[in-house]
Design a protein around this motif. Structure first.
Motif, PDB file in Angstrom:
ATOM      1  N   TYR A   1      12.154  -6.854  16.738  1.00  0.00           N
ATOM      2  CA  TYR A   1      13.504  -7.405  16.902  1.00  0.00           C
ATOM      3  C   TYR A   1      13.722  -7.916  17.908  1.00  0.00           C
ATOM      4  N   VAL A   2      14.852  -8.756  17.949  1.00  0.00           N
ATOM      5  CA  VAL A   2      15.290  -9.624  19.196  1.00  0.00           C
ATOM      6  C   VAL A   2      16.753  -9.269  19.481  1.00  0.00           C
ATOM      7  N   TYR A   3      17.013  -9.242  20.725  1.00  0.00           N
ATOM      8  CA  TYR A   3      18.305  -8.844  21.262  1.00  0.00           C
ATOM      9  C   TYR A   3      18.594 -10.133  21.909  1.00  0.00           C
ATOM     10  N   ALA A   4      19.732 -11.139  21.326  1.00  0.00           N
ATOM     11  CA  ALA A   4      20.094 -12.296  22.032  1.00  0.00           C
ATOM     12  C   ALA A   4      21.266 -11.952  22.905  1.00  0.00           C
ATOM     13  N   HIS A   5      21.219 -12.429  24.138  1.00  0.00           N
ATOM     14  CA  HIS A   5      22.131 -12.323  25.255  1.00  0.00           C
ATOM     15  C   HIS A   5      22.975 -13.577  25.255  1.00  0.00           C
ATOM     16  N   LYS A   6      22.956 -14.466  24.321  1.00  0.00           N
ATOM     17  CA  LYS A   6      23.832 -15.551  24.186  1.00  0.00           C
ATOM     18  C   LYS A   6      23.660 -16.071  22.899  1.00  0.00           C
ATOM     19  N   ASP A   7      24.344 -17.262  22.552  1.00  0.00           N
ATOM     20  CA  ASP A   7      24.503 -17.671  21.082  1.00  0.00           C
ATOM     21  C   ASP A   7      23.012 -17.853  20.497  1.00  0.00           C
ATOM     22  N   PRO A   8      22.817 -16.693  19.361  1.00  0.00           N
ATOM     23  CA  PRO A   8      21.627 -17.001  18.693  1.00  0.00           C
ATOM     24  C   PRO A   8      21.375 -18.155  17.726  1.00  0.00           C
ATOM     25  N   GLY A   9      22.211 -19.109  17.661  1.00  0.00           N
ATOM     26  CA  GLY A   9      22.375 -20.339  16.830  1.00  0.00           C
ATOM     27  C   GLY A   9      20.853 -21.152  17.077  1.00  0.00           C
ATOM     28  N   PRO A  10      20.630 -21.453  18.385  1.00  0.00           N
ATOM     29  CA  PRO A  10      19.357 -22.506  18.708  1.00  0.00           C
ATOM     30  C   PRO A  10      18.137 -21.611  18.166  1.00  0.00           C
ATOM     31  N   LEU A  11      18.206 -20.187  18.373  1.00  0.00           N
ATOM     32  CA  LEU A  11      16.728 -19.576  17.834  1.00  0.00           C
ATOM     33  C   LEU A  11      16.755 -19.402  16.306  1.00  0.00           C
ATOM     34  N   VAL A  12      18.131 -19.274  15.477  1.00  0.00           N
ATOM     35  CA  VAL A  12      17.805 -19.275  14.254  1.00  0.00           C
ATOM     36  C   VAL A  12      17.475 -20.469  13.664  1.00  0.00           C
ATOM     37  N   ARG A  13      18.046 -21.679  14.063  1.00  0.00           N
ATOM     38  CA  ARG A  13      17.668 -22.986  14.043  1.00  0.00           C
ATOM     39  C   ARG A  13      16.118 -23.294  14.108  1.00  0.00           C
ATOM     40  N   SER A  14      15.748 -22.754  15.086  1.00  0.00           N
ATOM     41  CA  SER A  14      14.398 -23.279  15.469  1.00  0.00           C
ATOM     42  C   SER A  14      13.390 -22.340  14.465  1.00  0.00           C
ATOM     43  N   LEU A  15      13.897 -21.097  14.061  1.00  0.00           N
ATOM     44  CA  LEU A  15      13.037 -20.254  13.147  1.00  0.00           C
ATOM     45  C   LEU A  15      13.235 -20.884  11.614  1.00  0.00           C
TER      46      LEU A  15
END
Length: 184
Positions: free
Chosen positions: A106-120
């Motif tokens: 699980y990942v708990y995002a403490h800011k916009d998860p957009g960059p993480l999703v795009r990198s994935l």
């Protein structure tokens, strides 16, 4: 002052936890070491992630200073990791390694998860379809970050996709959401 190592700052969290949907009602007394390179926001996200995933065997990792441990993890009675919980924007390589352990990740995002999703989307991650990114309410984190003390007392309730956090006579609330990369 060469050679002087910065030490962790200790925080205490006394938390009355009520997770209505999961039937979890616990009193937690946490001692949290915040590493000098760890932001207050990241530390708060670690504490909230622990509360949201709370079950027998859960514990905080040693924080950002330890590359081979997650922010939070759950181990069974044999010591095997059953849940690997990251905070923030972990790299796809880190998530790939975590997924290969066989634990739920699980990942708990403490800011916009957009960059993480795009990198994935650009990187192969083992069992990526099983990965869950939980987005913590930024309004709640903003308010906590601005006023957190070293000795906190919270009443944290989770119900119907919302988080209610009472502290110092005020209630902070926000919606919890989940993003699942690789699923449209």
């Amino acid at each position: 002052m060469a050679g002087v190592a910065l030490t962790a700052t200790m925080y205490r969290f006394a938390i009355e936890l009520s997770d209505v949907g999961r039937g979890v009602y616990e009193t937690l007394d946490l001692r949290v070491a915040r590493h000098p390179s760890e932001s207050v926001r990241y530390m708060l996200a670690r504490v909230i992630a622990l509360c949201l995933r709370y079950e027998e065997g859960i514990e905080l990792g040693r924080g950002v200073s330890t590359a081979d441990e997650p922010a939070v993890w759950i181990k069974d009675l044999r010591g095997d990791v059953t849940s690997w919980i990251e905070v923030g924007q972990p790299s796809p390589e880190r998530l790939h390694k975590a997924q290969k352990t066989g634990a739920r990740v699980y990942v708990y995002a403490h800011k916009d998860p957009g960059p993480l999703v795009r990198s994935l989307e650009k990187s192969p991650v083992h069992r990526q379809e099983e990965l869950e990114i939980h987005v913590l309410p930024t309004d709640v984190l903003d308010a906590l970050e601005a006023t957190v003390g070293r000795n906190e007392s919270w009443s944290l309730t989770v119900s119907d996709g919302a988080l209610y956090l009472e502290r110092a006579g005020a209630t902070l609330e926000g919606a919890l959401s989940v993003v699942r990369p690789g699923r449209s």
